[in-house]
Design a protein around this motif. Structure first.
Motif, PDB file in Angstrom:
ATOM      1  N   LEU A 262       0.797  -1.035  -0.177  1.00  0.00           N
ATOM      2  CA  LEU A 262       0.251  -0.231  -0.076  1.00  0.00           C
ATOM      3  C   LEU A 262       0.754   1.214  -0.273  1.00  0.00           C
ATOM      4  O   LEU A 262       1.958   1.338   0.561  1.00  0.00           O
ATOM      5  CB  LEU A 262      -0.799   0.157   0.877  1.00  0.00           C
ATOM      6  CG  LEU A 262      -1.819  -0.533   0.914  1.00  0.00           C
ATOM      7  CD1 LEU A 262      -2.077  -2.138   0.948  1.00  0.00           C
ATOM      8  CD2 LEU A 262      -3.065  -0.562   2.692  1.00  0.00           C
ATOM      9  N   PRO A 263       1.139   2.299  -1.043  1.00  0.00           N
ATOM     10  CA  PRO A 263       1.140   3.590  -0.986  1.00  0.00           C
ATOM     11  C   PRO A 263       1.558   4.218   0.702  1.00  0.00           C
ATOM     12  O   PRO A 263       2.989   4.986   0.852  1.00  0.00           O
ATOM     13  CB  PRO A 263       0.750   4.368  -2.081  1.00  0.00           C
ATOM     14  CG  PRO A 263      -1.160   3.738  -1.558  1.00  0.00           C
ATOM     15  CD  PRO A 263      -0.457   1.978  -1.352  1.00  0.00           C
ATOM     16  N   GLU A 264       0.462   3.803   1.630  1.00  0.00           N
ATOM     17  CA  GLU A 264       0.855   4.499   3.015  1.00  0.00           C
ATOM     18  C   GLU A 264       2.072   4.071   4.128  1.00  0.00           C
ATOM     19  O   GLU A 264       2.692   4.411   4.580  1.00  0.00           O
ATOM     20  CB  GLU A 264      -1.051   4.388   3.815  1.00  0.00           C
ATOM     21  CG  GLU A 264      -1.491   3.218   3.603  1.00  0.00           C
ATOM     22  CD  GLU A 264      -2.529   3.051   2.536  1.00  0.00           C
ATOM     23  OE1 GLU A 264      -3.949   2.434   2.574  1.00  0.00           O
ATOM     24  OE2 GLU A 264      -1.880   3.746   1.437  1.00  0.00           O
ATOM     25  N   MET A 282       4.445   4.315  13.694  1.00  0.00           N
ATOM     26  CA  MET A 282       3.452   4.571  12.495  1.00  0.00           C
ATOM     27  C   MET A 282       2.543   5.670  11.991  1.00  0.00           C
ATOM     28  O   MET A 282       2.467   6.233  13.142  1.00  0.00           O
ATOM     29  CB  MET A 282       2.694   3.415  12.210  1.00  0.00           C
ATOM     30  CG  MET A 282       2.956   1.977  11.937  1.00  0.00           C
ATOM     31  SD  MET A 282       1.402   0.859  12.408  1.00  0.00           S
ATOM     32  CE  MET A 282       0.526   1.404  10.631  1.00  0.00           C
ATOM     33  N   PHE A 283       2.762   6.692  10.783  1.00  0.00           N
ATOM     34  CA  PHE A 283       2.036   8.244  11.037  1.00  0.00           C
ATOM     35  C   PHE A 283       1.108   7.826   9.644  1.00  0.00           C
ATOM     36  O   PHE A 283       1.274   7.809   8.955  1.00  0.00           O
ATOM     37  CB  PHE A 283       2.913   8.207  10.534  1.00  0.00           C
ATOM     38  CG  PHE A 283       4.125   8.699  11.091  1.00  0.00           C
ATOM     39  CD1 PHE A 283       4.346   9.690  12.269  1.00  0.00           C
ATOM     40  CD2 PHE A 283       5.225   7.797  11.352  1.00  0.00           C
ATOM     41  CE1 PHE A 283       5.430   9.863  13.516  1.00  0.00           C
ATOM     42  CE2 PHE A 283       6.832   7.501  11.971  1.00  0.00           C
ATOM     43  CZ  PHE A 283       6.883   8.637  13.203  1.00  0.00           C
ATOM     44  N   LEU A 309       8.818  -3.605   6.985  1.00  0.00           N
ATOM     45  CA  LEU A 309       8.354  -2.895   5.601  1.00  0.00           C
ATOM     46  C   LEU A 309       7.297  -3.743   5.330  1.00  0.00           C
ATOM     47  O   LEU A 309       6.180  -3.135   5.456  1.00  0.00           O
ATOM     48  CB  LEU A 309       8.531  -2.157   4.570  1.00  0.00           C
ATOM     49  CG  LEU A 309       7.881  -2.453   3.212  1.00  0.00           C
ATOM     50  CD1 LEU A 309       7.356  -0.691   3.145  1.00  0.00           C
ATOM     51  CD2 LEU A 309       8.689  -1.835   1.626  1.00  0.00           C
ATOM     52  N   LEU A 310       7.410  -4.975   5.297  1.00  0.00           N
ATOM     53  CA  LEU A 310       6.035  -5.710   5.401  1.00  0.00           C
ATOM     54  C   LEU A 310       5.648  -6.110   6.322  1.00  0.00           C
ATOM     55  O   LEU A 310       4.494  -5.937   6.111  1.00  0.00           O
ATOM     56  CB  LEU A 310       6.826  -7.297   5.045  1.00  0.00           C
ATOM     57  CG  LEU A 310       6.136  -8.737   4.367  1.00  0.00           C
ATOM     58  CD1 LEU A 310       5.830  -8.011   3.104  1.00  0.00           C
ATOM     59  CD2 LEU A 310       6.910  -9.793   4.037  1.00  0.00           C
ATOM     60  N   ARG A 311       5.841  -5.876   7.621  1.00  0.00           N
ATOM     61  CA  ARG A 311       5.151  -6.451   8.937  1.00  0.00           C
ATOM     62  C   ARG A 311       3.833  -4.742   8.535  1.00  0.00           C
ATOM     63  O   ARG A 311       3.315  -4.991   9.174  1.00  0.00           O
ATOM     64  CB  ARG A 311       5.978  -6.945   9.594  1.00  0.00           C
ATOM     65  CG  ARG A 311       6.625  -7.463  10.196  1.00  0.00           C
ATOM     66  CD  ARG A 311       7.104  -7.335  11.840  1.00  0.00           C
ATOM     67  NE  ARG A 311       7.907  -6.089  12.009  1.00  0.00           N
ATOM     68  CZ  ARG A 311       9.689  -6.475  11.518  1.00  0.00           C
ATOM     69  NH1 ARG A 311       9.854  -7.447  10.705  1.00  0.00           N
ATOM     70  NH2 ARG A 311      10.572  -5.744  11.676  1.00  0.00           N
ATOM     71  N   MET A 312       4.342  -3.762   8.436  1.00  0.00           N
ATOM     72  CA  MET A 312       3.884  -2.817   9.196  1.00  0.00           C
ATOM     73  C   MET A 312       2.739  -2.381   7.515  1.00  0.00           C
ATOM     74  O   MET A 312       2.104  -1.649   7.651  1.00  0.00           O
ATOM     75  CB  MET A 312       5.565  -1.050   8.034  1.00  0.00           C
ATOM     76  CG  MET A 312       4.456   0.023   8.277  1.00  0.00           C
ATOM     77  SD  MET A 312       5.345   1.711   8.181  1.00  0.00           S
ATOM     78  CE  MET A 312       6.495   1.186   9.366  1.00  0.00           C
ATOM     79  N   GLN A 314       1.206  -5.234   6.314  1.00  0.00           N
ATOM     80  CA  GLN A 314       0.729  -5.951   6.728  1.00  0.00           C
ATOM     81  C   GLN A 314      -0.659  -5.398   7.628  1.00  0.00           C
ATOM     82  O   GLN A 314      -2.068  -5.368   7.912  1.00  0.00           O
ATOM     83  CB  GLN A 314       0.531  -7.165   7.414  1.00  0.00           C
ATOM     84  CG  GLN A 314      -0.149  -8.133   8.090  1.00  0.00           C
ATOM     85  CD  GLN A 314       0.682  -9.493   8.623  1.00  0.00           C
ATOM     86  OE1 GLN A 314       1.431  -8.994   9.038  1.00  0.00           O
ATOM     87  NE2 GLN A 314      -0.498 -10.001   8.872  1.00  0.00           N
ATOM     88  N   ARG A 315       0.029  -4.596   8.213  1.00  0.00           N
ATOM     89  CA  ARG A 315      -0.677  -3.390   9.638  1.00  0.00           C
ATOM     90  C   ARG A 315      -1.896  -2.513   8.711  1.00  0.00           C
ATOM     91  O   ARG A 315      -3.233  -1.589   9.230  1.00  0.00           O
ATOM     92  CB  ARG A 315      -0.086  -2.771  10.530  1.00  0.00           C
ATOM     93  CG  ARG A 315       0.738  -4.066  11.586  1.00  0.00           C
ATOM     94  CD  ARG A 315       2.089  -2.870  12.858  1.00  0.00           C
ATOM     95  NE  ARG A 315       1.247  -2.471  12.918  1.00  0.00           N
ATOM     96  CZ  ARG A 315       2.282  -0.959  13.966  1.00  0.00           C
ATOM     97  NH1 ARG A 315       3.321  -1.494  13.959  1.00  0.00           N
ATOM     98  NH2 ARG A 315       1.335  -0.603  14.374  1.00  0.00           N
ATOM     99  N   TYR A 316      -1.302  -1.832   7.443  1.00  0.00           N
ATOM    100  CA  TYR A 316      -1.828  -0.575   7.073  1.00  0.00           C
ATOM    101  C   TYR A 316      -3.346  -1.539   6.164  1.00  0.00           C
ATOM    102  O   TYR A 316      -4.490  -1.264   6.024  1.00  0.00           O
ATOM    103  CB  TYR A 316      -0.878  -0.224   6.418  1.00  0.00           C
ATOM    104  CG  TYR A 316      -0.838   0.879   6.907  1.00  0.00           C
ATOM    105  CD1 TYR A 316      -1.244   2.110   6.950  1.00  0.00           C
ATOM    106  CD2 TYR A 316       1.323   0.967   7.039  1.00  0.00           C
ATOM    107  CE1 TYR A 316      -0.678   3.326   7.271  1.00  0.00           C
ATOM    108  CE2 TYR A 316       0.959   1.913   7.683  1.00  0.00           C
ATOM    109  CZ  TYR A 316       1.074   2.960   7.547  1.00  0.00           C
ATOM    110  OH  TYR A 316       1.472   4.487   8.243  1.00  0.00           O
TER     111      TYR A 316
END
Length: 471
Positions: A262-264, A282-283, A309-312, A314-316
């Motif tokens: 995702l871009p975010e 995360m912002f 980045l992959l973990r982030m 997944q959260r998004y």
């Protein structure tokens, strides 16, 4: 320089990629920092394409850069401008420097320059142009170039907004070429003229440009132009602390889009490469704009961690609204043969699947068997779980669905009763049904799967599986 209503200089930043390849992570991070800085200070962000390399600059790369900027949401207030359309302006600047005595024509051939370089290397001296044509008063000629006439003594000093004060000995800076023999400008001239004309207030770029800065400062001064402020952000390294390259994984921004990021998530990861705000990881986009400033950019090299980045990502994905997620996953479903997914079915399965997917690509893989009329059957799974021994189980489940529907609680109670009646374990019932419905041995819980598919799809798939089991 442009000013705000209260007469203070207006912040104007720029991002000037060269369209000689895809937009990579380092360039995207530079673009983001410039964009955030201008947005934080209510300024302007300018996009400029440095396409003076006629051999390597390609229209396809221009399109790729613009698509990457759009995907990241980095909108620009002016541009895109193209250096290739500004050659007349660069020639005017060269003429200004010639007329003021700050530049001169050089007739030294490439062969002569190579000889001088070899002589300097043999003498263990720095290979610099020796200024042979500096005071000759020469004019244009075939093969001639124009060189900037730099000072031979003193220091060029500036205060880098990230690195602090930096000083260069002018004696170490040779007379750089500013106009090539084919009439095209060099990088140093073009970038300075562009930044002057576009009223750029802050030049924010990678620290591989630090050594370019004194040469460009001297050109600003020679053109009687005010200096912008310079900020050089740290290099990006791979996890092994070497310069980020393809061996560390994907480096082009759009590769990550195609892999289902995702871009975010990408924006968040790029922002954290050299910048921080306390311990926050995360912002939101607005938080990045509100918090970003150069004071919090570090001097040490930043490490790009793809696992992080992959973990982030997944959260998004888990935080995304279902309607948006449905739209984002569609392009990943089409190559899997799901051109027009049933909107209701897609919406129904996403909440169950998003906790399991780290990327949109993975999400499409999980969603595929739900959305296909006849999901592909794994031969190994069919051989193991859809044989004659499982046919009676599938027949009984089919009858239960025809009688009770597919509500989770009703199905769970019915399955428990069936296992007791047949003297089987739950897996001996659930796994054949899973393969019958999904075509594979892995899926969310079987009762959740049945609730999502609904009675009619379940019955159609069980009948198909029974045909296989009886063969």
């Amino acid at each position: 320089m442009a000013q705000t209503d209260d007469h203070t200089p207006k912040v104007r930043t720029r991002f000037p990629p060269s369209p000689t390849g895809a937009l990579h992570l380092g360039g995207a991070r530079t673009a983001l920092f410039n964009w955030l800085f201008s947005r934080h200070h209510h300024g302007d962000f300018v996009l400029r394409l440095e396409d003076t390399d006629r051999q390597r600059s390609k229209e396809e790369h221009v399109r790729g850069i613009l698509q990457a900027m759009e995907w990241l949401g980095l909108d620009y207030d002016e541009g895109p401008f193209f250096q290739s359309q500004r050659f007349e302006r660069y020639c005017q600047a060269v003429e200004q420097l010639l007329q003021s005595g700050r530049a001169y024509w050089c007739h030294c051939s490439p062969e002569i320059l190579e000889q001088k370089r070899e002589q300097a290397m043999a003498a263990k001296a720095k290979p610099m142009y020796d200024g042979a044509c500096r005071e000759q008063g020469l004019g244009p000629a075939p093969g001639a170039v124009v060189r900037y006439k730099g000072p031979r003594s003193g220091n060029t000093v500036y205060n880098d907004l990230v690195k602090g004060p930096i000083s260069f000995d002018n004696a170490e800076l040779d007379d750089l070429v500013i106009l090539r023999s084919d009439g095209s400008p060099t990088y140093h001239l073009a970038v300075v003229v562009d930044d002057i004309d576009m009223n750029i207030s802050h030049v924010i770029r990678g620290d591989d440009h630090v050594n370019n800065t004194p040469r460009q400062i001297l050109l600003y001064q020679a053109l009687d132009a005010p200096l912008p402020l310079f900020a050089h952000v740290p290099m990006i390294l791979g996890p092994d602390k070497t310069k980020l390259s393809k061996r560390h994984g994907a480096t082009a921004v759009m590769d990550y889009r195609d892999l289902g990021y995702l871009p975010e998530a990408m924006l968040n990861a790029l922002a954290r490469l050299g910048w921080s705000h306390g311990d926050q990881e995360m912002f939101s986009r607005q938080e990045l704009i509100d918090y970003f400033d150069l004071d919090a950019v570090g001097r040490s090299a930043a490490v790009f961690d793809q696992d992080k980045l992959l973990r982030m990502n997944q959260r998004y994905i888990q935080a995304a609204e279902a309607s948006r997620l449905a739209e984002l996953v569609r392009p990943f479903l089409a190559p899997r043969g799901v051109e027009r997914p049933d909107p209701e079915l897609l919406s129904a399965c996403l909440p169950e699947l998003t906790p399991r997917a780290k990327t949109l690509l993975e999400l499409s893989e999980w969603a595929e068997p739900f959305l296909k009329e006849e999901p592909a059957m794994d031969p190994a799974a069919a051989q193991k779980f859809l044989g004659p021994a499982q046919a009676p189980v599938l027949e009984r489940v089919l009858a239960l669905v025809q009688e009770l529907g597919s509500a989770p609680q009703a199905m769970e109670e019915a399955f428990q009763g069936l296992t007791q009646e047949l003297g089987l374990k739950m897996k001996d019932v659930a796994q054949p049904v899973r393969v019958a419905l999904m075509g594979r041995t892995f899926s969310p819980g079987i009762f959740e799967v049945m609730a999502i598919l609904g009675p009619e799809r379940i019955k159609a798939r069980l009948k198909r599986a029974l045909d296989l089991a009886r063969e």
